[in-house]
Design a protein around this motif. Structure first.
Motif, mmCIF file in Angstrom:
data_model
loop_
_atom_site.group_PDB
_atom_site.id
_atom_site.type_symbol
_atom_site.label_atom_id
_atom_site.label_comp_id
_atom_site.label_asym_id
_atom_site.label_seq_id
_atom_site.Cartn_x
_atom_site.Cartn_y
_atom_site.Cartn_z
ATOM 1 N N LYS A 339 31.845 -68.705 -0.562
ATOM 2 C CA LYS A 339 33.178 -68.217 -0.919
ATOM 3 C C LYS A 339 33.770 -69.050 -2.057
ATOM 4 C CE LYS A 339 34.231 -64.639 1.700
ATOM 5 N NZ LYS A 339 34.996 -64.407 2.925
ATOM 6 N N ASP A 340 33.529 -70.376 -1.980
ATOM 7 C CA ASP A 340 33.993 -71.253 -3.057
ATOM 8 C C ASP A 340 33.371 -70.869 -4.391
ATOM 9 O OD1 ASP A 340 35.479 -72.593 -1.264
ATOM 10 O OD2 ASP A 340 34.181 -74.353 -1.105
ATOM 11 N N GLN A 341 32.147 -70.393 -4.325
ATOM 12 C CA GLN A 341 31.435 -70.037 -5.551
ATOM 13 C C GLN A 341 31.751 -68.613 -5.991
ATOM 14 O OE1 GLN A 341 29.259 -72.069 -7.323
ATOM 15 N NE2 GLN A 341 29.758 -73.780 -5.982
ATOM 16 N N GLY A 342 32.665 -67.951 -5.290
ATOM 17 C CA GLY A 342 33.128 -66.658 -5.765
ATOM 18 C C GLY A 342 32.518 -65.451 -5.083
ATOM 19 N N ALA A 343 31.876 -65.647 -3.936
ATOM 20 C CA ALA A 343 31.336 -64.491 -3.223
ATOM 21 C C ALA A 343 32.482 -63.652 -2.665
ATOM 22 C CB ALA A 343 30.435 -64.954 -2.088
ATOM 23 N N ILE A 344 32.315 -62.313 -2.685
ATOM 24 C CA ILE A 344 33.396 -61.454 -2.184
ATOM 25 C C ILE A 344 33.354 -61.405 -0.664
ATOM 26 C CG2 ILE A 344 34.599 -59.275 -2.606
ATOM 27 C CD1 ILE A 344 32.321 -58.517 -4.485
ATOM 28 N N LYS A 345 32.171 -61.260 -0.145
ATOM 29 C CA LYS A 345 32.043 -61.033 1.273
ATOM 30 C C LYS A 345 30.814 -61.778 1.747
ATOM 31 C CE LYS A 345 33.149 -57.198 4.241
ATOM 32 N NZ LYS A 345 32.810 -55.887 4.691
ATOM 33 N N VAL A 346 30.886 -62.369 2.933
ATOM 34 C CA VAL A 346 29.729 -63.102 3.435
ATOM 35 C C VAL A 346 29.321 -62.539 4.788
ATOM 36 C CG1 VAL A 346 28.832 -65.332 4.196
ATOM 37 C CG2 VAL A 346 30.324 -65.217 2.205
ATOM 38 N N TYR A 347 28.099 -62.062 4.866
ATOM 39 C CA TYR A 347 27.504 -61.642 6.127
ATOM 40 C C TYR A 347 26.531 -62.727 6.557
ATOM 41 C CZ TYR A 347 28.805 -56.688 5.285
ATOM 42 O OH TYR A 347 29.453 -55.525 5.060
ATOM 43 N N ALA A 348 26.429 -62.950 7.858
ATOM 44 C CA ALA A 348 25.360 -63.815 8.360
ATOM 45 C C ALA A 348 24.429 -62.942 9.181
ATOM 46 C CB ALA A 348 25.924 -64.931 9.203
ATOM 47 N N ILE A 349 23.182 -62.868 8.775
ATOM 48 C CA ILE A 349 22.220 -62.008 9.464
ATOM 49 C C ILE A 349 21.160 -62.897 10.081
ATOM 50 C CG2 ILE A 349 20.604 -60.109 9.188
ATOM 51 C CD1 ILE A 349 22.339 -59.120 6.925
ATOM 52 N N ILE A 350 21.204 -62.987 11.396
ATOM 53 C CA ILE A 350 20.439 -64.004 12.085
ATOM 54 C C ILE A 350 19.715 -63.388 13.280
ATOM 55 C CG2 ILE A 350 20.775 -65.968 13.627
ATOM 56 C CD1 ILE A 350 23.083 -66.437 11.233
ATOM 57 N N THR A 351 18.435 -63.724 13.435
ATOM 58 C CA THR A 351 17.679 -63.104 14.524
ATOM 59 C C THR A 351 18.197 -63.545 15.894
ATOM 60 O OG1 THR A 351 15.786 -63.276 13.063
ATOM 61 C CG2 THR A 351 15.371 -62.561 15.310
ATOM 62 N N HIS A 352 18.225 -64.847 16.112
ATOM 63 C CA HIS A 352 18.609 -65.332 17.431
ATOM 64 C C HIS A 352 19.997 -65.961 17.389
ATOM 65 C CE1 HIS A 352 14.469 -64.697 18.464
ATOM 66 N NE2 HIS A 352 14.064 -65.576 17.575
ATOM 67 N N GLY A 353 20.938 -65.348 18.029
ATOM 68 C CA GLY A 353 22.287 -65.898 18.083
ATOM 69 C C GLY A 353 22.490 -66.637 19.391
ATOM 70 N N VAL A 354 22.326 -67.948 19.371
ATOM 71 C CA VAL A 354 22.485 -68.722 20.605
ATOM 72 C C VAL A 354 23.952 -69.072 20.834
ATOM 73 C CG1 VAL A 354 21.804 -70.829 21.791
ATOM 74 C CG2 VAL A 354 20.161 -69.640 20.378
ATOM 75 N N PHE A 355 24.679 -69.337 19.769
ATOM 76 C CA PHE A 355 26.114 -69.670 19.832
ATOM 77 C C PHE A 355 26.390 -70.757 20.856
ATOM 78 C CE2 PHE A 355 25.945 -65.191 18.534
ATOM 79 C CZ PHE A 355 26.661 -65.230 17.355
ATOM 80 N N SER A 356 25.789 -71.919 20.694
ATOM 81 C CA SER A 356 26.027 -72.983 21.664
ATOM 82 C C SER A 356 27.170 -73.871 21.189
ATOM 83 C CB SER A 356 24.762 -73.803 21.856
ATOM 84 O OG SER A 356 24.544 -74.603 20.724
ATOM 85 N N GLY A 357 27.638 -74.671 22.100
ATOM 86 C CA GLY A 357 28.705 -75.618 21.781
ATOM 87 C C GLY A 357 29.947 -74.910 21.296
ATOM 88 N N GLU A 358 30.459 -75.342 20.161
ATOM 89 C CA GLU A 358 31.700 -74.783 19.648
ATOM 90 C C GLU A 358 31.449 -73.688 18.620
ATOM 91 O OE1 GLU A 358 33.081 -78.462 18.216
ATOM 92 O OE2 GLU A 358 34.180 -78.957 20.028
ATOM 93 N N ALA A 359 30.290 -73.072 18.693
ATOM 94 C CA ALA A 359 29.906 -72.108 17.662
ATOM 95 C C ALA A 359 30.933 -70.997 17.511
ATOM 96 C CB ALA A 359 28.533 -71.526 17.997
ATOM 97 N N ILE A 360 31.402 -70.451 18.637
ATOM 98 C CA ILE A 360 32.301 -69.299 18.573
ATOM 99 C C ILE A 360 33.587 -69.673 17.825
ATOM 100 C CG2 ILE A 360 33.647 -67.703 19.982
ATOM 101 C CD1 ILE A 360 30.841 -67.050 20.475
ATOM 102 N N GLU A 361 34.170 -70.819 18.197
ATOM 103 C CA GLU A 361 35.419 -71.250 17.539
ATOM 104 C C GLU A 361 35.169 -71.481 16.059
ATOM 105 O OE1 GLU A 361 34.508 -72.529 20.562
ATOM 106 O OE2 GLU A 361 35.985 -71.189 21.493
ATOM 107 N N ARG A 362 34.043 -72.122 15.789
ATOM 108 C CA ARG A 362 33.707 -72.444 14.411
ATOM 109 C C ARG A 362 33.595 -71.167 13.572
ATOM 110 N NH1 ARG A 362 29.159 -76.654 14.705
ATOM 111 N NH2 ARG A 362 30.769 -78.081 15.416
ATOM 112 N N ILE A 363 32.989 -70.145 14.163
ATOM 113 C CA ILE A 363 32.810 -68.899 13.416
ATOM 114 C C ILE A 363 34.147 -68.201 13.222
ATOM 115 C CG2 ILE A 363 31.863 -66.567 13.599
ATOM 116 C CD1 ILE A 363 29.410 -67.975 14.907
#
Lengths: 421, 321
Positions: A339-363
């Motif tokens: 985003k800092d470099q000027g991207a309009i939109k950022v998708y994260a495409i990830i096979t395994h979503g474990v979301f451990s720890g504080e992942a949800i808040e962080r996202i």
């Protein structure tokens, strides 16, 4: 249920307790119902397993993902395998969409595939723990050797000395005097500072344990290290999440040809370029440099993480592609950089979503606009908390098809390339 | 320190036994870092070189996170193996899953055998354990297993802490009769048996007392106390049906899961003596009837003898003080 009446003969699908929904979905795709197994824990914490249906002379597939309480699920899986074997199953295949212990996030250099050697060399030769560019150096003099993280007291000096002894001599004998200089309260932290010598590499162990319990075949998806397959003496079918992810990109991302595929670290570059090449898209790479530098102000060392973007993303839609989202640290940082470099939109495409720890808040707090992952691990809770920010793709069909093909002795390789939903 | 010396390793949870053994041997515990990652995987660092050393990994498995302890142990063994340890011995006084030692119904796993296989696969060359639930478990291993007995320590305890001339040894079930009879012989005491009919696991239905226990101090002997339902009922049977004077339970492995502490507190047992093969520290606080019997001497001595290539069988009859 009697599998004899089912469309697929002599096939038994057993689900562990980690991801019953996936088991059901796979069974629904195969048009059979899952075999019954009573899984619970004794009061003392030991796992109890009893398989209700007969598995004699059957082709058994056990679905268990390496998520949630990993150790419990792993032991349950091992006991299930062993129970099927002792109950005269013909063949036991482990279907583990997310392979447990396939990555040890603490140690980036596991990616080399020669983990222990790398770990040893690292601690012996370079004082810093995390570098992608650790060059095999010569042992340093004690003055130059830094343990990495600053510790304020004399204990840290003692630690530095002992660490430097280790870097010089290689094999360290614990003299009693040095024993005393150790701070006993926080052993874990100390070891993280200086002694990175014998880091347990669980990969081979897990492979051996599965084989030893009686597994005849492994089906998994997007192994973090493709070399992992070599740890096994039994066949491993590593399915790819790539076709489903590609399918999502082409179907749901508007003007995807103009978007940029981004790999959040150097290790995932190969995986990301494969998708970029497959779809004829542009590619960018985020290079993370983790170096320990000595600060001139107080002489302490400090970890300075430099992230650099290689490639042009300004005014573009970015798709971060990775195999595993754990604490979401890497991805959220990458999103911010993009985003800092000027991207309009950022998708994260990830096979395994474990979301451990504080992942949800962080996202939730991050610059990521949308996370796309698969149901290789249970996603119900994550969907509840992330809402429309999270998109879950179904891998049950791939696994069901793989099971069907393996059961019927057909080739699986077709699933590697073409899979349309 | 001489070449090929003893290295003692222990996890970061339940270190008390390992510390006692280390103290007795005069060897400090080696540094082991265990990190439980946020994704619930365990990562282990051995903080010292173990190359060409004689490694002993002391693990206490109690109730609760059994599987986590097992995985930690396996990873630790494997770490030592890949770090070129000369010999890895697992000191596992309370063998986990020891009760699942046979295929008691269709399609039930023999988890004890699986544990044995897994320990060997991980790289363990020798096992030291204590009072295996079934000594046949030794046969599940291809590596040597030293099954030590708590009996000598128990004999010492009875001789020093109980007016044993007026006591009688009682086995709370038929399965433990042999163990109890052996102890009775050692102490030259009489022996009684409680026969129970078990409906389901962890549940006790009816108890029948065989033998005369009137006006005696009954010493209930068993290898394992889990929920303590059996012991509490046995105490009741002994006091009500047998007119016993008092009841003391001595068990090797006090797993004490679930509401065991409550059951002991509410039972008619005078005290429950458990060895420290299972961590009890937290339970001692809310259960005043619980006493601990230290067996670290036996384990330490067996480690010393094993390391020096001496016979261990002396320890089967005698407990070092």
């Amino acid at each position: 249920m009697s599998s004899d009446n089912s469309p697929v003969r002599n096939l038994v699908i057993l689900g562990g307790s980690s991801h019953p929904r996936l088991t059901d979905a796979i069974c629904a795709n195969l048009n059979i119902s899952p075999a019954e197994a009573s899984l619970h824990k004794f009061k003392n914490g030991e796992t109890s397993v009893t398989i209700v249906n007969s598995v004699r002379d059957k082709d058994v597939y056990i679905v268990q993902s390496g998520s949630g309480r990993v150790n419990d699920n792993l032991v349950e899986l091992l006991i299930l395998i062993s129970a099927c074997k002792t109950a005269s199953a013909k063949k036991v295949t482990v279907v583990t969409p997310l392979f447990p212990y396939s990555r040890q996030p603490d140690i980036p250099y596991t990616k080399t595939g020669a983990p222990l050697v790398a770990a040893k060399a690292n601690s012996l030769n370079t004082p810093s723990q995390f570098t992608f560019e650790s060059v095999p150096g010569t042992p340093r003099s004690s003055g130059k050797c830094d343990t990495g993280v600053s510790l304020a007291t004399a204990a840290s000096n003692a630690l530095k000395q002992s660490a430097s002894v280790s870097s010089l001599g290689g094999v360290v004998r614990p003299a009693m005097a040095r024993e005393d200089s150790w701070v006993p309260e926080a052993p874990v932290r100390e070891i993280n500072n200086g002694y990175k010598q014998w880091i347990a590499q669980s990969g081979t162990l897990i492979a051996q344990l599965l084989t030893c319990a009686g597994a005849d075949h492994i089906i998994t998806m997007d192994l973090h290290d493709p070399q992992f397959q070599g740890f096994f003496d039994i066949p491993v079918d590593n399915l790819y999440g790539k076709p489903i992810l590609q399918n999502y990109i082409t179907s749901y991302i508007p003007d995807y040809q103009d978007a940029v595929i981004v790999s959040p670290d150097a290790g995932g570059a190969k995986r990301a370029t494969a998708i970029a090449d497959g779809l004829g898209m542009a590619f960018a790479l985020i290079h993370k440099e983790r170096r320990k530098t000595k600060s001139f102000v107080n002489g302490q060392t400090r970890q300075i993480a430099n992230t650099m973007l290689v490639g042009d993303v300004a005014g573009k839609v970015c798709l971060i592609v990775d195999d595993l989202l754990d604490t979401a640290n890497t991805v959220t940082r990458a999103a911010k950089l993009l985003k800092d470099q000027g991207a309009i939109k950022v998708y994260a495409i990830i096979t395994h979503g474990v979301f451990s720890g504080e992942a949800i808040e962080r996202i939730k707090a991050s610059a990521i606009d949308k996370i796309v992952t698969t149901n290789s691990t249970p996603q119900i809770e994550h969907l509840k908390s992330l809402g429309s920010k999270l998109e879950v793709l179904d891998v049950a069909r791939i696994f069901a098809e793989a099971i069907r093909r393996i059961h019927n002795g057909e080739s699986v390789s077709m699933l590697f390339d073409y899979f349309t939903i | 320190m001489s070449n090929n010396s003893i290295k003692l390793l222990a996890g970061d949870i339940h270190r008390s036994l390992a510390e006692l053994v280390a103290e007795r041997l005069g060897i400090p515990l080696s540094k082991v870092g265990i990190v439980r990652d946020s994704n619930r995987e365990t990562s282990i660092t051995i903080g010292e070189s173990v190359r060409d050393e004689d490694v002993y990994i002391i693990t206490q498995v109690g109730s609760g996170e059994v599987n986590d302890r097992i995985l930690e142990l396996l990873i630790m063994i494997n770490a030592c193996k890949t770090a070129s340890a000369r010999r890895i011995t697992v000191v596992l006084p309370n063998f986990p899953y020891a009760r699942q030692d046979r295929k008691d119904k269709s399609r039930a796993p023999i988890t004890a055998k699986l544990m044995a296989n897994m320990l060997e696969t991980a790289g363990c060359y020798h096992v030291i354990t204590m009072d295996l639930h079934a000594s046949q478990i030794q046969g599940f291993f291809d590596v040597p297993v030293d099954n030590l007995y708590a009996e000598p320590s128990v004999v010492n305890y009875i001789k020093h802490n109980i007016d044993y001339k007026n006591a009688i040894i009682v086995s709370p079930d038929a399965g433990g009769a042999k163990r109890a009879a052996a102890l009775a012989d050692r102490l030259d005491l009489n022996f009684a048996l409680i026969h129970k009919e078990r409906a389901r696991a962890n549940e006790v239905s009816r108890m029948v007392l065989v033998g005369d226990v009137s006006n005696k101090i009954c010493i209930l002997v068993d290898d394992m106390a889990d929920t303590c339902g059996t012991l509490a009922k046995a105490a009741e049977t002994l006091l009500n049906d047998g007119k016993a004077q008092s009841v003391i339970a001595i068990v090797t492995h006090g797993i004490l899961s679930g509401k065991a502490c409550e059951i002991i507190n509410n039972s008619k047992l005078d005290r429950v003596v458990c060895t420290n093969t299972v961590p009890l520290e937290d339970k001692m606080n809310n259960c005043p009837k619980l006493h601990q019997l230290d067996v670290s001497g036996v384990l330490a001595e067996s480690i010393r003898r094993l390391h020096n290539g001496e016979s261990v069988s002396y320890l089967f009859r005698n407990a070092p003080l």
